[in-house]
Design a protein around this motif. Structure first.
Motif, PDB file in Angstrom:
ATOM      1  N   THR A 187       1.556   8.088  -3.614  1.00 30.05           N
ATOM      2  CA  THR A 187       2.509   7.447  -4.531  1.00 30.05           C
ATOM      3  C   THR A 187       3.664   6.764  -3.786  1.00 30.05           C
ATOM      4  OG1 THR A 187       3.670   9.549  -4.836  1.00 30.05           O
ATOM      5  CG2 THR A 187       2.029   8.972  -6.510  1.00 30.05           C
ATOM      6  N   GLU A 243      -0.208  -0.444  -1.164  1.00 30.78           N
ATOM      7  CA  GLU A 243       0.745  -0.328  -2.267  1.00 30.78           C
ATOM      8  C   GLU A 243       0.820   1.137  -2.712  1.00 30.78           C
ATOM      9  OE1 GLU A 243       2.634  -2.530  -3.999  1.00 30.78           O
ATOM     10  OE2 GLU A 243       2.156  -4.011  -2.466  1.00 30.78           O
ATOM     11  N   TRP A 298       0.603   4.045  -5.357  1.00 37.72           N
ATOM     12  CA  TRP A 298      -0.089   4.243  -6.627  1.00 37.72           C
ATOM     13  C   TRP A 298       0.926   4.631  -7.689  1.00 37.72           C
ATOM     14  CZ3 TRP A 298      -5.041   7.705  -5.741  1.00 37.72           C
ATOM     15  CH2 TRP A 298      -5.893   7.055  -4.852  1.00 37.72           C
ATOM     16  N   ASN A 299       0.649   4.209  -8.902  1.00 39.11           N
ATOM     17  CA  ASN A 299       1.426   4.682 -10.043  1.00 39.11           C
ATOM     18  C   ASN A 299       1.260   6.211 -10.110  1.00 39.11           C
ATOM     19  OD1 ASN A 299       2.907   4.379 -12.405  1.00 39.11           O
ATOM     20  ND2 ASN A 299       1.102   4.085 -13.682  1.00 39.11           N
ATOM     21  N   GLU A 341      -1.472   7.386 -12.343  1.00 42.72           N
ATOM     22  CA  GLU A 341      -2.801   7.039 -11.837  1.00 42.72           C
ATOM     23  C   GLU A 341      -3.187   7.985 -10.691  1.00 42.72           C
ATOM     24  OE1 GLU A 341      -4.921   5.191 -13.118  1.00 42.72           O
ATOM     25  OE2 GLU A 341      -6.417   5.081 -11.518  1.00 42.72           O
ATOM     26  N   GLN A 357      -6.568  10.118 -10.462  1.00 46.40           N
ATOM     27  CA  GLN A 357      -7.514   9.986  -9.343  1.00 46.40           C
ATOM     28  C   GLN A 357      -7.703  11.311  -8.613  1.00 46.40           C
ATOM     29  OE1 GLN A 357      -9.434   7.467  -8.636  1.00 46.40           O
ATOM     30  NE2 GLN A 357      -8.546   6.178 -10.231  1.00 46.40           N
ATOM     31  N   SER A 392       6.520   6.637 -14.165  1.00 45.02           N
ATOM     32  CA  SER A 392       5.176   6.050 -14.353  1.00 45.02           C
ATOM     33  C   SER A 392       5.245   4.883 -15.323  1.00 45.02           C
ATOM     34  CB  SER A 392       4.213   7.082 -14.940  1.00 45.02           C
ATOM     35  OG  SER A 392       4.053   8.176 -14.090  1.00 45.02           O
ATOM     36  N   GLU A 424      -0.674   2.318 -16.303  1.00 51.48           N
ATOM     37  CA  GLU A 424      -0.850   0.911 -15.926  1.00 51.48           C
ATOM     38  C   GLU A 424      -0.488   0.760 -14.457  1.00 51.48           C
ATOM     39  OE1 GLU A 424      -1.597  -2.267 -17.281  1.00 51.48           O
ATOM     40  OE2 GLU A 424      -2.554  -1.108 -18.868  1.00 51.48           O
ATOM     41  N   ASP A 425      -1.135  -0.171 -13.794  1.00 52.27           N
ATOM     42  CA  ASP A 425      -0.863  -0.394 -12.383  1.00 52.27           C
ATOM     43  C   ASP A 425       0.320  -1.355 -12.239  1.00 52.27           C
ATOM     44  OD1 ASP A 425      -0.856  -0.984  -9.747  1.00 52.27           O
ATOM     45  OD2 ASP A 425      -2.881  -1.810  -9.654  1.00 52.27           O
ATOM     46  N   SER A 433       1.511  -2.814  -9.688  1.00 49.85           N
ATOM     47  CA  SER A 433       1.291  -3.942  -8.769  1.00 49.85           C
ATOM     48  C   SER A 433       0.567  -5.083  -9.486  1.00 49.85           C
ATOM     49  CB  SER A 433       0.520  -3.491  -7.532  1.00 49.85           C
ATOM     50  OG  SER A 433      -0.768  -3.077  -7.899  1.00 49.85           O
ATOM     51  N   LYS A 434      -0.173  -4.764 -10.567  1.00 47.73           N
ATOM     52  CA  LYS A 434      -0.878  -5.795 -11.328  1.00 47.73           C
ATOM     53  C   LYS A 434       0.131  -6.671 -12.085  1.00 47.73           C
ATOM     54  CE  LYS A 434      -3.222  -5.377 -15.500  1.00 47.73           C
ATOM     55  NZ  LYS A 434      -3.893  -4.492 -16.427  1.00 47.73           N
TER      56      LYS A 434
END
Ligand SMILES: [Fe+2]
Length: 417
Positions: free
Chosen positions: A300, A307, A309-310, A313, A317, A344, A401-402, A404-405
């Motif tokens: 994270t 990057e 991670w959220n 997420e 994972q 988050s 939601e990501d 970075s997107k």
């Protein structure tokens, strides 16, 4: 010679060598100090401590009763706080006198604690930096500094379990090594709390978290600071940080539990970890906790080559990884940090995006969130705080939601400020 006395016999002028009772429950960050302030005397008498170890060779008793009576009659001294302390929430730490070592017991709001956590992290970062630099020069670890830092972090986690965890997750590439230690310390303490550990085991979990990567101080700087993925040869050098850290801790006289966390935090339940490829049954509970906290903070955090991670997420994972973590401990970890940790980015059923602001009081699925973006209009909307657990709440989280997107600038400001 140190003498143990009941707290009722404690007087101003005595040098306190050690406070009896729980280290988490008494309101002092330092265990040893000269008692000169009636407020400290009253605080010790009122916090439930039964007895105190004093060092008669370092103190000189004054007449407590007359001093207390005088203080009771005297008008309150004028308060002229330093600019920095003026805006601090009550109970905020400063440095110097015995009274200033008092930490604030009891719960505080998450907003207050996030402000405090920012300051604790700033100070912790420089202390860990100094510690690692000293270790690199072959100097012994200062156990006193470590204990104080762990106590400070534990007190924050005790007041608001998720505030410091969330702040410590935010780190720059340069900060990573130092802040990672602070974050893992806080995560270990939060987990220990969730698992109902006693004070001593909680303390060891915290110290182990803070020290788990000490061996990185023995790694070549060009490998340690390489701004990219490591080659196989470099990775094998880096793997030796576990053994190096354990050796450094052992020679500094650290507790064997702390040594074990440093040595085995990269072991995996299926026996494919390092350095000893231990099967799950032979990995201690604290080392298994260390593995979870270490990986969560690493994935994270923003790194030079990947990057962040959220957090939500990352939870999702990590739960899917077979053979890596102890499943029971992982569920305790999720309970302590949240399925949707603070900070988050989440999508709501109402087709809005929100940031998690605070954990839900009743359920991990219904935190307090701050909505700021409409997926229908693809526009920012006025920021609104929603308690998803409120009886009249109609919205719910659909999933993480990501970030970075989306590339929203200043997303952290939504929960940090
Ligand atoms: Fe490590």
């Amino acid at each position: 010679m140190k003498t143990r006395i009941p707290v009722t016999d404690l007087q101003l002028g005595m040098f306190i060598h050690k406070l009896g009772g729980s280290w988490l429950k008494h309101p002092f960050l330092r265990g040893s100090f000269l008692l000169t302030d009636t407020r400290d005397l009253m605080a010790i008498r009122e916090c439930g401590i039964q007895d105190v170890w004093i060092d008669p060779s370092q103190g000189q008793v004054v007449d407590t009763r007359s001093r207390l009576a005088a203080d009771a009659q005297a008008p309150s001294p004028p308060t002229t706080p330093e600019p920095d302390t003026a805006s601090r929430p009550s109970g905020e730490m400063t440095e110097g006198t015995a009274s200033s070592t008092r930490s604030s017991p009891g719960p505080t709001s998450i907003t207050q604690e996030i402000e405090r956590a920012k300051r604790i992290c700033l100070s912790a970062k420089s202390q860990v930096k100094d510690m690692l630099q000293a270790a690199r020069l072959g100097k012994a670890i200062d156990a006193g500094t470590t204990q104080l830092l762990v106590r400070e972090i534990a007190a924050s986690v005790e007041r608001q379990p998720v505030a410091l965890l969330s702040v410590a997750r935010l780190k720059t590439h340069d900060d990573y090594t130092y802040m990672h230690s602070v974050a893992v310390c806080a995560l270990m303490i939060a987990m220990a709390r969730q698992l109902g550990f006693d004070d001593e085991r909680t303390r060891l979990a915290g110290v182990g978290g803070l020290m788990h990567d000490l061996g990185k101080a023995a790694m070549p700087l060009d490998v340690l600071n390489k701004p990219g993925r490591l080659t196989d040869a470099e990775f094998s050098v880096m793997r030796s940080h576990t053994v190096a850290g354990a050796n450094m801790l052992r020679s500094s006289g650290a507790d064997s539990t702390v040594v074990d966390i440093a040595l085995h935090h990269h072991e995996k339940i299926d026996g494919t970890g390092y350095p000893h490829k231990l099967p799950g049954a032979r990995i201690s509970e604290l080392a298994r906790m260390g593995a979870i906290c270490d990986v969560y903070d690493a994935v994270t955090s923003q790194r030079a080559y990947k990057e962040a991670w959220n957090p939500a997420e990352a939870m999702r994972q990590m739960a899917k990884w077979e053979g890596h973590f102890d499943k029971q401990l992982f569920s305790a970890f999720v309970k302590s940090v949240g399925i949707y940790p603070v900070g988050s980015l989440v999508r709501l059923a109402s087709q809005r995006l929100a940031i998690v602001l605070a954990p839900g009081a009743e359920s991990l699925l219904t935190p307090v969130v701050r909505v700021f973006f409409s997926l229908r209009s693809e526009e920012q909307i006025p920021v609104q705080t929603i308690d998803l657990a409120a009886p009249n709440a109609t919205d719910r989280i659909v999933g993480p939601e990501d970030p970075s997107k989306w590339g929203f600038p200043g997303l952290e400001d939504l929960w940090l400020k």
